[in-house]
Design an enzyme around this catalytic site. Structure first.
Site, PDB file in Angstrom:
ATOM      1  N   SER A 125      16.080  17.038  48.979  1.00 10.74           N
ATOM      2  CA  SER A 125      15.956  17.917  47.671  1.00 10.74           C
ATOM      3  C   SER A 125      16.653  17.102  46.729  1.00 10.74           C
ATOM      4  O   SER A 125      17.777  16.265  47.034  1.00 10.74           O
ATOM      5  CB  SER A 125      16.731  19.083  47.762  1.00 10.74           C
ATOM      6  OG  SER A 125      17.183  19.630  46.487  1.00 10.74           O
ATOM      7  N   TYR A 150      23.811  24.528  50.806  1.00 10.85           N
ATOM      8  CA  TYR A 150      22.616  24.197  51.077  1.00 10.85           C
ATOM      9  C   TYR A 150      22.371  22.637  50.634  1.00 10.85           C
ATOM     10  O   TYR A 150      21.653  22.029  51.679  1.00 10.85           O
ATOM     11  CB  TYR A 150      21.905  24.951  49.986  1.00 10.85           C
ATOM     12  CG  TYR A 150      20.375  24.283  49.691  1.00 10.85           C
ATOM     13  CD1 TYR A 150      19.970  23.622  48.568  1.00 10.85           C
ATOM     14  CD2 TYR A 150      19.469  24.547  50.917  1.00 10.85           C
ATOM     15  CE1 TYR A 150      18.854  22.824  48.461  1.00 10.85           C
ATOM     16  CE2 TYR A 150      18.162  23.825  50.388  1.00 10.85           C
ATOM     17  CZ  TYR A 150      17.899  23.217  49.631  1.00 10.85           C
ATOM     18  OH  TYR A 150      16.623  22.467  49.392  1.00 10.85           O
ATOM     19  N   LYS A 154      21.489  19.317  53.105  1.00  5.54           N
ATOM     20  CA  LYS A 154      20.209  18.270  52.901  1.00  5.54           C
ATOM     21  C   LYS A 154      20.879  16.856  52.894  1.00  5.54           C
ATOM     22  O   LYS A 154      20.182  15.951  53.586  1.00  5.54           O
ATOM     23  CB  LYS A 154      19.596  18.363  51.690  1.00  5.54           C
ATOM     24  CG  LYS A 154      18.568  19.684  51.459  1.00  5.54           C
ATOM     25  CD  LYS A 154      17.665  19.789  52.542  1.00  5.54           C
ATOM     26  CE  LYS A 154      16.672  21.121  52.517  1.00  5.54           C
ATOM     27  NZ  LYS A 154      15.852  21.056  53.606  1.00  5.54           N
TER      28      LYS A 154
HETATM   29  C1  WQD Z   1      15.810  26.022  37.206  1.00  3.47           C
HETATM   30  C2  WQD Z   1      16.456  26.205  35.562  1.00  3.47           C
HETATM   31  C3  WQD Z   1      18.556  27.608  35.782  1.00  3.47           C
HETATM   32  C4  WQD Z   1      16.556  31.429  36.748  1.00  3.47           C
HETATM   33  C5  WQD Z   1      15.933  24.817  42.786  1.00  3.47           C
HETATM   34  C6  WQD Z   1      16.537  25.280  44.243  1.00  3.47           C
HETATM   35  C7  WQD Z   1      16.929  23.640  44.930  1.00  3.47           C
HETATM   36  C8  WQD Z   1      15.789  22.604  44.613  1.00  3.47           C
HETATM   37  C9  WQD Z   1      15.463  22.575  43.094  1.00  3.47           C
HETATM   38  C10 WQD Z   1      14.448  22.413  46.630  1.00  3.47           C
HETATM   39  C11 WQD Z   1      18.069  26.177  35.821  1.00  3.47           C
HETATM   40  C12 WQD Z   1      17.440  28.256  34.964  1.00  3.47           C
HETATM   41  C13 WQD Z   1      16.935  30.128  36.588  1.00  3.47           C
HETATM   42  C14 WQD Z   1      16.758  32.091  35.824  1.00  3.47           C
HETATM   43  C15 WQD Z   1      17.381  30.637  34.224  1.00  3.47           C
HETATM   44  N1  WQD Z   1      14.923  23.050  45.277  1.00  3.47           N
HETATM   45  N2  WQD Z   1      17.028  29.832  35.222  1.00  3.47           N
HETATM   46  N3  WQD Z   1      17.163  31.934  34.567  1.00  3.47           N
HETATM   47  O1  WQD Z   1      18.793  25.776  40.222  1.00  3.47           O
HETATM   48  O2  WQD Z   1      17.192  23.708  39.398  1.00  3.47           O
HETATM   49  O3  WQD Z   1      17.084  24.557  41.892  1.00  3.47           O
HETATM   50  O4  WQD Z   1      15.071  23.769  42.471  1.00  3.47           O
HETATM   51  O5  WQD Z   1      15.051  21.942  47.187  1.00  3.47           O
HETATM   52  O6  WQD Z   1      16.968  23.914  46.023  1.00  3.47           O
HETATM   53  O7  WQD Z   1      17.356  25.970  44.217  1.00  3.47           O
HETATM   54  O8  WQD Z   1      16.166  25.817  40.131  1.00  3.47           O
HETATM   55  O9  WQD Z   1      14.539  27.489  39.317  1.00  3.47           O
HETATM   56  O10 WQD Z   1      16.839  28.238  40.135  1.00  3.47           O
HETATM   57  O11 WQD Z   1      16.588  26.805  37.856  1.00  3.47           O
HETATM   58  O12 WQD Z   1      17.853  30.422  33.241  1.00  3.47           O
HETATM   59  O13 WQD Z   1      16.817  33.575  36.117  1.00  3.47           O
HETATM   60  O14 WQD Z   1      16.130  27.715  35.118  1.00  3.47           O
HETATM   61  O15 WQD Z   1      19.869  27.642  35.056  1.00  3.47           O
HETATM   62  O16 WQD Z   1      18.437  25.592  34.418  1.00  3.47           O
HETATM   63  P1  WQD Z   1      17.290  24.919  40.325  1.00  3.47           P
HETATM   64  P2  WQD Z   1      16.092  27.114  39.520  1.00  3.47           P
END
Ligand code: WQD
Length: 334
Positions: A125, A150, A154
């Protein structure tokens, strides 16, 4: 190389990879303990691929059951997805993540060693980069201590793989997988309240959630919201097939890490606005406080994937967000 063990093969990325493996004349052997998916995914996979699939309900930490699968099938390579992956949950329950993700990997690797299987594609990741000093981020960038257990699993997983000299490993560092198979028969199945942005968007649009909260609009970006590199899950699945080809063609390879992203950074508001436009939907959302642990901006330098794997993202943001919405609609009719 034909028989490929796919751990977590009924999960979101695993299931899409099974489809691409069959398209490329591999025989996937699926193990999945259904802790984060449903048995029904198997039937949908058999319908998409028109193939009877080998599936075993096995926990990745069950070495005895795992060995029996290796004995029964001439496994020639492993694609290892089986792991817990919710960042927030891992902060609340770190031991659950270290036991499942690290002990699971160790059980798999010792079973591979016993059975003289050395080829593995590992699901890693972009989380291993933490908040990179700059983006696009490439594989030589310093990995910083991940800000969640998590992400730590990784990082530790990559260290274990690199230290096991009997292996031929490709570790794929995913950016943000979204979207669904064009058939709308498989897609992301978040059990409970979604952590990730796009399933929360589609559930809000479907009326399952009242409103989407945008976590912070005071970041140092063009519109104040965080930037990520969103990649279509079908493109991500294809990268795993190309990683197998790389392993086959480079038997001397020991350990390669490769970013799998589009190379484009998009803000949360750009995702929301594009979702509304391509699906002709008005989304109910508001700006809220930042989410602790969020990285401000990260997107991939994907040039190594093109050079080493001959892979680059093919599907655009419209296809990602239309397929996500079509998948959500198909769930309504389930
Ligand atoms: C994306 C953006 C939030 C929800 C994920 C996985 C991680 C990795 C990469 C696999 C952020 C914003 C989110 C909401 C929001 N994948 N958001 N409101 O955190 O980049 O990481 O993908 O390995 O394990 O967790 O992804 O989709 O949670 O967030 O504003 O209700 O959307 O702040 O900026 P993230 P995400």
């Amino acid at each position: 190389m034909r028989n490929i063990l796919v751990t977590g093969g009924l999960g979101y990325i695993g299931s899409h990879t099974v489809v691409e493996l069959i398209k490329n004349n591999y025989t996937p052997i699926i193990i999945d303990n259904l802790s984060n998916t449903e048995f029904e995914v198997l039937e949908r996979l058999e319908s998409i691929t028109n193939t009877k699939l080998n599936y075993y309900n096995i926990d990745i930490c069950n070495g005895k059951a795992l060995s029996e699968v290796f004995t029964k099938h001439q496994i020639e390579a492993v694609i290892h997805f089986a792991a817990f992956k919710a960042v927030g949950e891992s902060v609340e329950q770190p031991l659950k993540y270290y036991i499942n993700n690290i002990n699971g990997l160790n059980t798999l690797l010792s079973t591979m060693e016993t059975n003289n299987v050395k080829n593995i594609v590992f699901s890693s990741s972009c989380t291993v980069y933490g908040e990179p000093d700059s983006s696009p981020v490439n594989e030589t960038a310093a990995t910083k201590r991940a800000n969640s257990p998590y992400g730590r699993t990784k990082q530790i997983g990559e260290d274990i793989l690199q230290d096991c000299k009997f292996l031929n490993t490709v570790s794929l560092r995913y950016f943000n997988p979204i979207g669904a198979h064009p058939s709308s028969k498989i897609g992301e199945l978040p059990l409970g309240i979604p952590n990730n942005l796009v399933p929360f968007i589609t559930q809000t649009a479907a009326g399952i959630r009242e409103k989407l909260t945008v976590f912070g609009s005071d970041y140092n970006t063009k519109d104040g919201t965080c930037i990520r590199d969103y990649i279509h899950v079908v493109d991500l699945a294809d990268a795993h097939v190309k990683a197998l080809t790389f392993i086959k063609e480079n038997p001397e390879n020991k350990f390669e890490v490769i970013n799998i992203g589009t190379g484009n950074g998009l803000t949360v508001l750009e995702i929301i606005n594009t979702f509304e436009k391509v699906n002709n939907i008005k989304l109910n959302y508001s700006i809220g406080p930042r989410r602790p642990g969020d990285v401000e901006k990260v997107w991939a330098d994907a040039s190594k994937a093109k050079l080493k794997l001959g892979w680059e993202a093919q599907l655009d943001l419209t296809e990602m967000l239309v397929s996500s919405w079509n998948w959500q609609l198909s769930l309504k009719n389930k």
